[in-house]
Design a protein around this motif. Structure first.
Motif, PDB file in Angstrom:
ATOM      1  N   SER A 122      -5.868  -3.434  -5.723  1.00  0.00           N
ATOM      2  CA  SER A 122      -6.491  -3.350  -5.312  1.00  0.00           C
ATOM      3  C   SER A 122      -6.470  -2.038  -6.279  1.00  0.00           C
ATOM      4  CB  SER A 122      -7.202  -2.137  -4.334  1.00  0.00           C
ATOM      5  OG  SER A 122      -8.616  -1.648  -4.746  1.00  0.00           O
ATOM      6  N   ASN A 123      -7.470  -1.924  -7.782  1.00  0.00           N
ATOM      7  CA  ASN A 123      -8.088  -0.707  -8.284  1.00  0.00           C
ATOM      8  C   ASN A 123      -8.315   0.675  -7.758  1.00  0.00           C
ATOM      9  OD1 ASN A 123      -6.971  -2.982 -10.712  1.00  0.00           O
ATOM     10  ND2 ASN A 123      -8.385  -3.227 -10.891  1.00  0.00           N
ATOM     11  N   LYS A 124      -9.139   0.887  -7.079  1.00  0.00           N
ATOM     12  CA  LYS A 124      -8.902   1.609  -6.148  1.00  0.00           C
ATOM     13  C   LYS A 124      -8.145   2.659  -5.862  1.00  0.00           C
ATOM     14  CE  LYS A 124     -12.429   3.261  -3.150  1.00  0.00           C
ATOM     15  NZ  LYS A 124     -13.672   2.397  -1.685  1.00  0.00           N
ATOM     16  N   VAL A 125      -8.847   3.931  -6.019  1.00  0.00           N
ATOM     17  CA  VAL A 125      -7.691   4.504  -5.369  1.00  0.00           C
ATOM     18  C   VAL A 125      -8.106   5.946  -4.671  1.00  0.00           C
ATOM     19  CG1 VAL A 125      -5.676   6.860  -5.916  1.00  0.00           C
ATOM     20  CG2 VAL A 125      -6.259   4.587  -7.540  1.00  0.00           C
ATOM     21  N   LYS A 126      -7.328   6.100  -3.328  1.00  0.00           N
ATOM     22  CA  LYS A 126      -8.344   6.792  -2.492  1.00  0.00           C
ATOM     23  C   LYS A 126      -8.036   8.601  -2.045  1.00  0.00           C
ATOM     24  CE  LYS A 126     -10.588   6.526   2.209  1.00  0.00           C
ATOM     25  NZ  LYS A 126     -10.358   5.707   3.939  1.00  0.00           N
ATOM     26  N   PHE A 127      -8.555   9.229  -1.875  1.00  0.00           N
ATOM     27  CA  PHE A 127      -8.302  10.422  -1.846  1.00  0.00           C
ATOM     28  C   PHE A 127      -8.538  10.917  -0.413  1.00  0.00           C
ATOM     29  CE2 PHE A 127      -7.812  10.371  -6.383  1.00  0.00           C
ATOM     30  CZ  PHE A 127      -6.227  10.243  -6.636  1.00  0.00           C
ATOM     31  N   ARG A 148       0.654  -1.119   0.276  1.00  0.00           N
ATOM     32  CA  ARG A 148       0.104  -0.255   0.582  1.00  0.00           C
ATOM     33  C   ARG A 148       1.037   1.764   0.174  1.00  0.00           C
ATOM     34  NH1 ARG A 148      -5.152   1.295   1.383  1.00  0.00           N
ATOM     35  NH2 ARG A 148      -5.378  -0.867   1.644  1.00  0.00           N
ATOM     36  N   ASN A 149       0.344   2.145  -0.770  1.00  0.00           N
ATOM     37  CA  ASN A 149       1.235   3.520  -1.543  1.00  0.00           C
ATOM     38  C   ASN A 149       0.510   4.256  -0.795  1.00  0.00           C
ATOM     39  OD1 ASN A 149       2.075   5.720  -3.793  1.00  0.00           O
ATOM     40  ND2 ASN A 149       3.306   5.620  -1.452  1.00  0.00           N
ATOM     41  N   ARG A 150       0.517   5.025   0.237  1.00  0.00           N
ATOM     42  CA  ARG A 150       0.141   7.237   0.817  1.00  0.00           C
ATOM     43  C   ARG A 150       1.146   7.523   0.909  1.00  0.00           C
ATOM     44  NH1 ARG A 150      -4.315   6.622   3.815  1.00  0.00           N
ATOM     45  NH2 ARG A 150      -4.068   8.458   5.087  1.00  0.00           N
ATOM     46  N   THR A 151       0.953   9.193  -0.215  1.00  0.00           N
ATOM     47  CA  THR A 151       1.455  10.256  -0.589  1.00  0.00           C
ATOM     48  C   THR A 151       0.466  11.219  -0.142  1.00  0.00           C
ATOM     49  OG1 THR A 151       2.204   9.271  -2.746  1.00  0.00           O
ATOM     50  CG2 THR A 151       2.307  11.769  -1.945  1.00  0.00           C
TER      51      THR A 151
END
Length: 820
Positions: free
Chosen positions: A416-421, A362-365
């Protein structure tokens, strides 16, 4: 102090002129030259600016005189005759030669002056570019020309001071205790984020730093670990004076700063201006093994983090000091700070199953923009009366501060293909007003009375909002209103009988605190009134040694991040939340001190014991929420029952040769915590965590300054923070070293300096933590990586080694020292 030196210098020149005029009209007498050298009795070092006065016993009005040069030498023309000769220097005992018959040119040889023991046996290490004044109730660090801080900031200065350390996040601690109060010119800093504010003020703006481990009743009772008083330059020399510094470095560390002052008989104008552009790249790792209730492995998460923090900061002040008459001055200062930053925080979480088989990443920027602005006006009125030490000071400080942080967090995973903002907005507005009055009255030889009032009124509103994919998350959204009104009065009495001194004080503070969570209509008021006694006793064993014992009671009020329940969402599985129900902690402190001086060595030791009730402690617990099966761990401050801290510290100043100076500081302490953390978990079960813990740790720093040929100076310092146990984990030992060189150019008006901060790139916070049935983890955090810096300093009408001695009673002390 420089004002007084220049005053004596001017008087001496006037005396010389008058005597020369008298000599021209007295042809019957022969003109002769009297020479000599004035030195300090203990160190044998020359005293510059010492005053030598000749008084003719038959005609007291016939006076000649002058001052000593940098080598302590004087050469004065007089008319032959019989004279009383007075040799004087501020804070030294008068040396008087009675009825000296001078009929021909004479060399008086070396004349030794002895320091006045009434001034707490102050020890000044002279001929240093940066000096340490060691007193029994505090240490005073004169910043001078410290190579390590050229082109740096206040944080860099503090990290080079004995007994003081600044951790990887910029938090300041004193003798290993982070509960320390930071003052600027005797007043609490008006910044919301004190660690960030200290990085904005250029090091060259600082005159000196006072380290007060056990403050008396005249000081604000805040800060269980002691006080640090940062005193800024205001210009002391007559005429136009200035210092300008340009610096550059890798990683990006560029800055311009300057201090300029013009002082005349009637006024003193001074300003400090500084601009810097910095990048502070950092990194962190947290490797966690999550546990089942029986402590078997559930899964693993290895979290890595890279930071790039870009900041553009401006700090400027302008001040005007008016000398209304010989005994009255009025000073007004306007200060403005502006800071803009971009912080890119890139977090990778690698997930593994119970057998440590890779699952997904998981990558959180987190891209954060920050903007802060501060305006402060301060004023000081000082009235000195006829009697030495009798004075009245009135101070006022009025400020407003705004910090805005806006962050966009992008969350995506390889499974997952979902990107969360996520979007977080943290807007903080603070207003602070301070009014203070101090009165000092000497009652006779060896006794002194003090009294004063202080009103501190502040309001901080923190508006924190979190949006998940455009929808407000009410769990993390809140507006916190914090109001603080503290009224205080104090009185103290000091006396000196022969070699014994005593100082008794009592401070009363009435606190009215409102903590309002406006989003949930949760209003909380805390009112409490407390007495804070203090007592100091000193005994002068000899001219070279003194001992003291002191007691004070202190308070630590929780503020800001400690109280605010909002969360930082850079990591979604390790979250910090504040606790709005925190109570203040109270500390009783006892300190036993001893000073011993030899020709080349000064030793200052201290044995201290602190007892703190309702001490703050950070506790970790499960939140009950999960991210893809990984539990979210909450870290929050709590009040525990009692903490006992005892330690031993010593500081050594050693000059084996004129070209080599060593300074060492060592602190060993033992902490014992007693208390239980009781809370109701997400399953509605009462959990009792026992926080009883005993730990020992130590800290040491050594600084070496070597003067090489061709006007090259070399400075090295090394520090080590020993490991320390906590109730839920352990911090590991940290070693770090800094290196600096400087070369004088342009006829000593300019200096080139090169320094390396954290030579071995080893300054990291490393911790092991364990929460039974929840998580076992190891973490490293490096706030700023190794840095290379080059700076150029240029001085106007100010010599590099010029010493500016301080007067016996400095206005920034908020009162006087022990009576003398």
């Amino acid at each position: 102090m420089k004002y007084q030196l220049k005053y004596f210098f001017s008087i001496s020149l006037l005396f010389t002129f008058l005597m020369s005029f008298a000599q021209q009209n007295a042809p019957s007498k022969e003109r002769i030259k009297i020479t000599g050298t004035v030195i300090e009795k203990i160190s044998k070092q020359p005293l510059e600016y010492a005053t030598v006065t000749f008084i003719n016993s038959k005609n007291p009005k016939a006076i000649a005189g002058g001052i000593t040069n940098a080598k302590g030498e004087f050469a004065i023309d007089v008319i032959s005759g019989v004279y009383d000769i007075k040799i004087e220097f501020i804070s030294f005992k008068l040396n008087e030669i009675k009825q000296k018959n001078l009929q021909s040119s004479t060399n008086l040889g070396k004349i030794a002056l002895e320091e006045d023991a009434a001034q707490l046996n102050e020890v000044i290490i002279r001929a240093e570019k940066s000096t340490v004044e060691i007193k029994l109730d505090k240490k005073v660090y004169n910043v001078g020309n410290d190579l390590m801080v050229k082109g740096g900031t206040v944080s860099d200065v503090l990290d080079n001071i004995p007994s003081v350390s600044v951790d990887v996040e910029g938090n300041v601690s004193l003798r290993g205790n982070e509960n320390v109060r930071v003052l600027i010119d005797g007043k609490p800093s008006n910044a919301i984020n004190i660690a960030e504010a200290l990085r904005l003020i250029p090091a060259d703006a600082i005159d000196k730093v006072e380290v007060i481990t056990n403050p008396s009743a005249r000081y604000d009772a805040e800060g269980g670990g002691g006080l640090l008083n940062i005193i800024l330059k205001k210009g002391k020399n007559q005429g136009l004076n200035g210092t300008f510094i340009a610096s550059t470095g890798i990683p990006d560390n560029h800055g311009l700063s300057g201090t300029l002052s013009y002082k005349s008989k009637n006024f003193n104008i001074f300003t400090t201006q500084g601009y810097n552009y910095r990048n502070s790249p950092g990194s962190a790792i947290t490797n966690s093994r999550y546990l089942n209730s029986d402590n078997t492995t559930k899964n693993y998460v290895n979290e890595t983090r890279e930071n790039d923090r870009y900041n553009k900061g401006y700090n400027g002040n302008f001040g005007l000091e008016l000398y209304l008459n010989e005994s009255t001055s009025w000073t007004n200062i306007l200060n403005y700070r502006k800071n803009k930053g971009d912080n890119v925080d890139d977090v990778f979480q690698k997930n593994y199953d119970q057998n440590y088989v890779y699952d997904y990443t998981r990558n959180r920027t987190n891209e954060e923009n920050s903007d802060s602005e501060n305006v402060e006006f301060s004023t000081n009125f000082t009235k000195k009366f006829k009697k030495d030490g009798h004075k009245l000071t009135i101070d006022g400080s009025f400020s407003t501060n705004n910090d805005l942080n806006d962050a966009i967090i992008t969350d995506k995973a390889t499974n997952s293909n979902k990107v969360k903002f996520d979007n977080t907005i943290n807007n903080q507005d603070q207003n602070r007003n301070l009014i203070q009055m101090d009165y000092v009255l000497p009652l006779g030889k060896g006794s002194q009375f003090e009294a004063g009032y202080r009103g501190d009124f502040s309001k901080l509103v923190t508006d924190y909002r979190v949006e998940n994919d455009g929808v407000i998350n009410t769990n993390f959204t809140n507006t916190l209103e914090y109001k603080e009104k503290v009224n205080a009065i104090y009185t103290q009495y000091g006396m000196k009988i022969n070699k014994f001194s005593a100082l008794f004080g009592l401070r009363f503070e009435d606190s009215n605190i409102d903590i309002n969570q406006l989003a949930t209509n949760d209003f909380n008021t805390k009112k409490y009134s407390n007495f804070f006694p203090s007592a100091f006793f000193t005994y002068e064993i000899s001219d070279e040694s003194s001992t003291s014992i002191s007691y004070s009671r202190r308070i630590s009020r929780p503020r800001g991040r400690m109280l605010n329940p909002f969360s930082n969402l850079s990591s979604n599985i390790n979250i910090f939340t504040g606790n709005p129900d925190l109570n203040p902690a109270f500390t009783d402190a006892i300190d036993l001190g001893y000073i011993k001086r030899w020709d080349k060595l000064t030793l200052n030791t201290s044995l201290y014991v602190n007892k703190t009730t309702d001490v703050f402690q950070f506790a970790r617990r499960e939140s009950g929420d999960f991210v893809n099966g990984t539990p979210i761990i909450i870290s929050s401050p709590i009040n525990l029952a009692t903490e006992y801290r005892a330690g031993y510290e010593f500081t050594l100043n050693y000059s084996p040769y004129k070209w080599w100076k060593l300074n060492g500081n060592f602190n060993f302490f033992r902490n014992e915590t007693q208390g239980n953390f009781v809370y109701t978990d997400f399953n509605n079960q009462e959990i009792v965590q026992n926080f009883d813990n005993t730990t020992t740790s130590w800290y040491t720093r050594i600084t070496s300054k070597v003067s090489l040929p061709y006007k090259i100076d070399w400075q090295t310092n090394a520090t080590y923070n020993g490991p320390q146990n906590y109730a839920q984990g352990r911090s590991l030992g940290v070693f770090a070293a800094n290196l600096a060189f400087s070369k004088d150019i342009l006829k000593d008006k300019g200096t080139l300096s090169f320094n390396i901060s954290d030579v071995f790139n080893s300054r990291k916070r490393m911790m092991d933590s364990y929460l039974a049935g929840v998580v076992d983890s190891y973490s490293e955090m490096q706030w700023r990586k190794r840095q290379f810096s080059l700076s150029f300093t240029y001085r106007i009408n100010k010599q590099k080694n010029e010493r500016e001695r301080q007067p016996k009673n400095d206005n920034n002390d908020n009162g006087g020292d022990f009576p003398g």
